[in-house]
Design an enzyme around this catalytic site. Sequence first.
Site, PDB file in Angstrom:
ATOM      1  N   ILE A 156      19.894  24.357   1.261  1.00 34.04           N
ATOM      2  CA  ILE A 156      18.983  23.673   2.193  1.00 34.04           C
ATOM      3  C   ILE A 156      18.941  24.356   3.557  1.00 34.04           C
ATOM      4  O   ILE A 156      18.209  23.920   4.440  1.00 34.04           O
ATOM      5  CB  ILE A 156      19.390  22.198   2.375  1.00 34.04           C
ATOM      6  CG1 ILE A 156      20.846  22.103   2.871  1.00 34.04           C
ATOM      7  CG2 ILE A 156      19.209  21.423   1.071  1.00 34.04           C
ATOM      8  CD1 ILE A 156      21.284  20.675   3.163  1.00 34.04           C
ATOM      9  N   GLY A 157      19.681  25.417   3.740  1.00 33.64           N
ATOM     10  CA  GLY A 157      19.647  26.111   5.017  1.00 33.64           C
ATOM     11  C   GLY A 157      20.527  27.345   5.010  1.00 33.64           C
ATOM     12  O   GLY A 157      21.333  27.550   4.113  1.00 33.64           O
ATOM     13  N   LYS A 158      20.310  28.169   6.016  1.00 26.31           N
ATOM     14  CA  LYS A 158      21.120  29.379   6.143  1.00 26.31           C
ATOM     15  C   LYS A 158      21.373  29.627   7.617  1.00 26.31           C
ATOM     16  O   LYS A 158      20.442  29.652   8.425  1.00 26.31           O
ATOM     17  CB  LYS A 158      20.395  30.573   5.520  1.00 26.31           C
ATOM     18  CG  LYS A 158      21.228  31.848   5.531  1.00 26.31           C
ATOM     19  CD  LYS A 158      20.674  32.884   4.563  1.00 26.31           C
ATOM     20  CE  LYS A 158      19.301  33.337   4.987  1.00 26.31           C
ATOM     21  NZ  LYS A 158      18.815  34.458   4.130  1.00 26.31           N
ATOM     22  N   GLY A 159      22.623  29.813   7.979  1.00 27.71           N
ATOM     23  CA  GLY A 159      22.986  30.023   9.368  1.00 27.71           C
ATOM     24  C   GLY A 159      23.585  31.400   9.577  1.00 27.71           C
ATOM     25  O   GLY A 159      23.560  32.262   8.697  1.00 27.71           O
ATOM     26  N   ALA A 160      24.135  31.597  10.787  1.00 21.85           N
ATOM     27  CA  ALA A 160      24.673  32.898  11.148  1.00 21.85           C
ATOM     28  C   ALA A 160      25.907  33.241  10.335  1.00 21.85           C
ATOM     29  O   ALA A 160      26.194  34.412  10.089  1.00 21.85           O
ATOM     30  CB  ALA A 160      24.995  32.916  12.643  1.00 21.85           C
ATOM     31  N   ARG A 188      25.731  29.922   4.268  1.00 25.61           N
ATOM     32  CA  ARG A 188      24.633  29.119   3.733  1.00 25.61           C
ATOM     33  C   ARG A 188      25.044  27.651   3.683  1.00 25.61           C
ATOM     34  O   ARG A 188      26.216  27.326   3.587  1.00 25.61           O
ATOM     35  CB  ARG A 188      24.253  29.610   2.342  1.00 25.61           C
ATOM     36  CG  ARG A 188      23.838  31.074   2.330  1.00 25.61           C
ATOM     37  CD  ARG A 188      23.619  31.574   0.900  1.00 25.61           C
ATOM     38  NE  ARG A 188      23.303  33.004   0.905  1.00 25.61           N
ATOM     39  CZ  ARG A 188      22.083  33.484   1.053  1.00 25.61           C
ATOM     40  NH1 ARG A 188      21.059  32.658   1.211  1.00 25.61           N
ATOM     41  NH2 ARG A 188      21.864  34.789   1.045  1.00 25.61           N
ATOM     42  N   LYS A 211      28.730  23.587   4.079  1.00 21.57           N
ATOM     43  CA  LYS A 211      28.509  24.894   4.702  1.00 21.57           C
ATOM     44  C   LYS A 211      29.509  25.883   4.143  1.00 21.57           C
ATOM     45  O   LYS A 211      30.721  25.663   4.226  1.00 21.57           O
ATOM     46  CB  LYS A 211      28.656  24.784   6.229  1.00 21.57           C
ATOM     47  CG  LYS A 211      28.259  26.040   6.984  1.00 21.57           C
ATOM     48  CD  LYS A 211      28.168  25.773   8.470  1.00 21.57           C
ATOM     49  CE  LYS A 211      27.581  26.943   9.209  1.00 21.57           C
ATOM     50  NZ  LYS A 211      27.389  26.673  10.639  1.00 21.57           N
ATOM     51  N   ASP A 220      25.883  25.658  21.044  1.00 24.26           N
ATOM     52  CA  ASP A 220      24.739  26.179  20.275  1.00 24.26           C
ATOM     53  C   ASP A 220      23.671  25.099  20.093  1.00 24.26           C
ATOM     54  O   ASP A 220      23.197  24.839  18.985  1.00 24.26           O
ATOM     55  CB  ASP A 220      25.220  26.688  18.918  1.00 24.26           C
ATOM     56  CG  ASP A 220      24.213  27.659  18.280  1.00 24.26           C
ATOM     57  OD1 ASP A 220      23.291  28.108  18.993  1.00 24.26           O
ATOM     58  OD2 ASP A 220      24.344  27.967  17.078  1.00 24.26           O
TER      59      ASP A 220
END
Length: 1368
Positions: A26-30, A33, A49, A144
């Site tokens: 459902i998402g991808k960060g720095a 995933r 995460k 952030d």
Amino acid sequence: MARQMTSSQFHKSKTLDNKYMLGDEIGKGAYGRVYKGLDLENGDFVAIKQVSLENIVQEDLNTIMQEIDLLKNLNHKNIVKYLGSSKTKTHLHIILEYVENGSLANIIKPNKFGPFPESLVAVYIAQVLEGLVYLHEQGVIHRDIKGANILTTKEGLVKLADFGVATKLNEADVNTHSVVGTPYWMAPEVIEMSGVCAASDIWSVGCTVIELLTCVPPYYDLQPMPALFRIVQDDNPPIPDSLSPDITDFLRQCFKKDSRQRPDAKTLLSHPWIRNSRRALQSSLRHSGTIKYMKEATASSEKDDEGSQDAAESLSGENVGISKTDSKSKLPLVGVSSFRSEKDQSTPSDLGEEGTDNSEDDIMSDQVPTLSIHEKSSDAKGTPQDVSDFHGKSERGETPENLVTETSEARKNTSAIKHVGKELSIPVDQTSHSFGRKGEERGIRKAVKTPSSVSGNELARFSDPPGDASLHDLFHPLDKVSEGKPNEASTSMPTSNVNQGDSPVADGGKNDLATKLRATIAQKQMEGETGHSNDGGDLFRLMMGVLKDDVIDIDGLVFDEKVPAENLFPLQAVEFSRLVSSLRPDESEDAIVSSCQKLVAMFRQRPEQKVVFVTQHGFLPLMDLLDIPKSRVICAVLQLINEIIKDNTDFQENACLVGLIPVVMSFAGPERDRSREIRKEAAYFLQQLCQSSPLTLQMFIACRGIPVLVGFLEADYAKYREMVHLAIDGMWQVFKLKRSTPRNDFCRIAAKNGILLRLINTLYSLNEATRLASISGGLDGQAPRVRSGQLDPNNPIFGQNETSSLSMIDQPDVLKTRHGGGEEPSHASTSNSQRSDVHQPDALHPDGDKPRVSSVAPDASTSGTEDVRQQHRISLSANRTSTDKLQKLAEGASNGFPVTQTEQVRPLLSLLDKEPPSRHYSGQLDYVKHITGIERHESRLPLLHGSNEKKNNGDLDFLMAEFAEVSGRGKENGSLDTTTRYPSKTMTKKVLAIEGVASTSGIASQTASGVLSGSGVLNARPGSATSSGLLAHMVSTLSADVAREYLEKVADLLLEFARADTTVKSYMCSQSLLSRLFQMFNRVEPPILLKILECTNHLSTDPNCLENLQRADAIKHLIPNLELKDGHLVYQIHHEVLSALFNLCKINKRRQEQAAENGIIPHLMLFIMSDSPLKQYALPLLCDMAHASRNSREQLRAHGGLDVYLSLLDDEYWSVIALDSIAVCLAQDNDNRKVEQALLKQDAIQKLVDFFQSCPERHFVHILEPFLKIITKSYRINKTLAVNGLTPLLISRLDHQDAIARLNLLKLIKAVYEHHPRPKQLIVENDLPQKLQNLIEERRDGQRSGGQVLVKQMATSLLKALHINTIL
């Protein structure tokens, strides 16, 4: 089938610790995933995460997991709850609360809902602030905040995600090269790593507000690195203009550059924007938000409409003014610019004052041959009352209702009006001898401009009366003096002027030819045949009849000294008409060329003839001749045009209005088939436009003149010297033009046409020319250069250079020929072979140049002046020639006329002894006129404000020289201005300038290019000290000065382009251009080096240029300039270098490492240790070196950088940054542990303990994290600090009220306790358990959210550890 597929998918899905099942991504960060997960125990959905452990060491991993366990204790409706963590061999899994609606960043995408209205943004931001209040109370900085980390539920509830852990992951990643957070939302202190605090989140909130309103954060149009640069550089991020005042104020509060000035989250919750939106939400969120948004849009639209209307009205007003000007400019007379500037709208008193400085232009009634017939009876009939009436209406600006514009009537009335102009400029005291030449051109210009405001009836008053064709006055110009008529005496300028000289010219009237002509005319008058004729035809027939009897050659008569002056004018009129009639395309090439050349000579002799030519014929016939595809014709016509427009703004405007600019521009290009002669004529024409008046300059620019100027910057400076000078001066005139068009637009046009590379090549050529000229002139490079002020009268200024090393600058000037009737001799050399600087762009000194002090030497002595004049009187009769002979000699002889060497040298020495000129940098064009020989009767040096300067009235002085005692008047006027002029002599006629200050720019340029061309005449006198010795030396010196002057101008031009916008700077950032510019660093002298470094510094302020500068090795070329130690410009040079390096290396670790590799660290340490003012740049650069790379840290240690860091602990401002740099160096220490060894020294340990004890309260929160890094990275330092007094200091500060400080203090105490050699002693001596218990029991009254949860949790776990140790 469907059930089988579902079953198959279930078995393939992954599970985590047999507790969570991983679903869709459902998402991808720095750092990994995010997957949707399912809790297998209770069926709750979670977010998981997944973070890779590839670059995270075990020690850091344990710290991160402990942090997650701590964050599990946080519980607030506006933050995402941490549920736990799980570790596998390859990944760390962080279990989080699942928020079903996703992030705000996803919702505002253009393909979904798009940007939010202000009211809805306020609803979301209020909840974000609520969450931040809670986090900050618990001692957690989010670090952030952005739309992607703000999640929403279906009910519109906002939750903050991804707090706390991102920092740990970034610090644990050994390969990271970036700061924590997302670039566009980062606060300046986060980017600069100068101390992250809770206020850093407030900055990010402001960026998020703009993101929700516009779909993108500030600076999103830039790449991340330039964006970071701008965040640090700018005062605040750009705020959209369409926002309401409340939200604008909210953003300004968030964007305070100093973090200590930003309000906290709790304060922002009470901001009017948040409060008003909350009230609106209670009534009707959707309706209220929509109405408000519509009202804002309407108000903005109305405001824009009002602005547009005002602009339209302003524009229409301007148009009206323009149309009025245009209507008046249609008058047939030459004065088309009478109403275009305030200076031309003079009152009668103004004119009278100007008249006191009237010139000798008016000697002999200022006769225009074809108009002189009509002039005299107007002299007798014009009364003072007529004059006053005439100017009364002129002053009121009345215009004729039925103005007759036929050329014939204009011709008919020109002489009368012209005479009135002269009447108005007569001084009151007719016996005064103060008639100078302060405004010689005014007589003609005022006379020509006057009729533009005269009504039809007034024009009739000055119509030609009967008997106007009488030549009696023409042949007796001085007879009226004896008649003693007061009216005529007061209105006749020539009468009074000549009378002052007590000249015996009247004796010339006894000439037989004149006697015969008068007798014939008198006879005809008595017979009544010519008494009422206004036509000059009968008169000319009479004249020609008399002349036939004497068989006189007209061509030979023109310059024959035996013919009296009064007899020359009608003969020249005949010749003039014949020459003009041959200017037709159907004439032969030779005829056209010959006519043009003769007209040029005639216009030089009698400049007032130009008025006749322009009035009767105009420029159109000449434009037709330019269509003839023959080089000789084109060149000759251009010469004629240039002679006509020379120093006459009205004629130049006239030429521009009929479209001559594009035609001449077509001859200015570098086409191969275009002769150099034609090109230089075109260049001179364009130079006149640039330097005469703002109006002609505007017309030149409007016709795309800037690309033409760029084309004049030829690569071959030696060959195109003066053309290059013209281009440089022309660009400065363009930049100085004060109009609404921004200078940046001119920069962009020029840059687009390739000026920048040409400028840099020119800079290189000029620098080489300066160097070679200095060497050749015997300069050692250290001798002081005289740039202004008096020239040494003991050193001759001009001479012949015998050496060949100056070949680059010894070429003849491109623009210095044929405008004196051919290749013109230099005005200042003692040889007639050198060409003079006719088209003199050197006289231009733009305001952009730094002012230099100028001075003028005392005037020449009387005896010296008389010597020069007597010398020229002697040579008068021997050197006169006809127009034809003049032209042939001018074209055929490059060495001029043979004259004795004594005659050649004396004028030069007179110049040196009498009037050494000096430069004048006033921003205006200084005017320097020189008379040099038979080939030139009048120098042609451009003048921006021609009406303020003196002009020579043709060769009227030439005709009257033997009789008028002008030398006496010259002495009274304190100048050599009235020195008579003889065209065969090489003397300096005038050295004039505004307010008496003359420019040596023209002289020096002429010398450098003309004198050095070398005919050998000077060197023919081997025994003369002025031939090859001092003269050669001074020529080289002045050549170097001219090149150096233009070198500075080019450097200043580059500086102008470097100050322009990003588009222009991008043109400067080509690889080849920058490389060539940087290569000149070690070639140029300090003043030029400083300007080039300023250019580089300006480029470095633009984030878009940084990458190009890096690729061009800017850092490599800049650092060696820090080695300069001596000289008055060293500080400025160091300032520019350090500023540019600071901009280049800020944020970017690669450039920091490159700077370290090129040896910047020793220089930085020197600036810091010497307490230089430049340490403001050196300190951040040196502190950044600790973060750059292992290599930079190694160099820091090798050069004693750690000692500098430790010494900076005493500096209140830099102490926190220095401590952080120490911590980074220790954290990244290699296996040799050299940093640890350095810090274990007793003095280093003591400095650290003392700093912790004496740290100011406002910095205390920021020093805790660096100390935590130090004691967690080295247990040896940890133990040493603990036993040297740090432990009691830590425990004593537990009463600090800030949750962030308390949390970090507890972490420090725990780390010290775990490695303390005597833990029980630590516990007992400091009463640690009781202090921890106080923290746990704190909050009983009124604190919301359960108090400082994390502090209590940390204190509880530490107390348990102490209890175990106590029991054991």
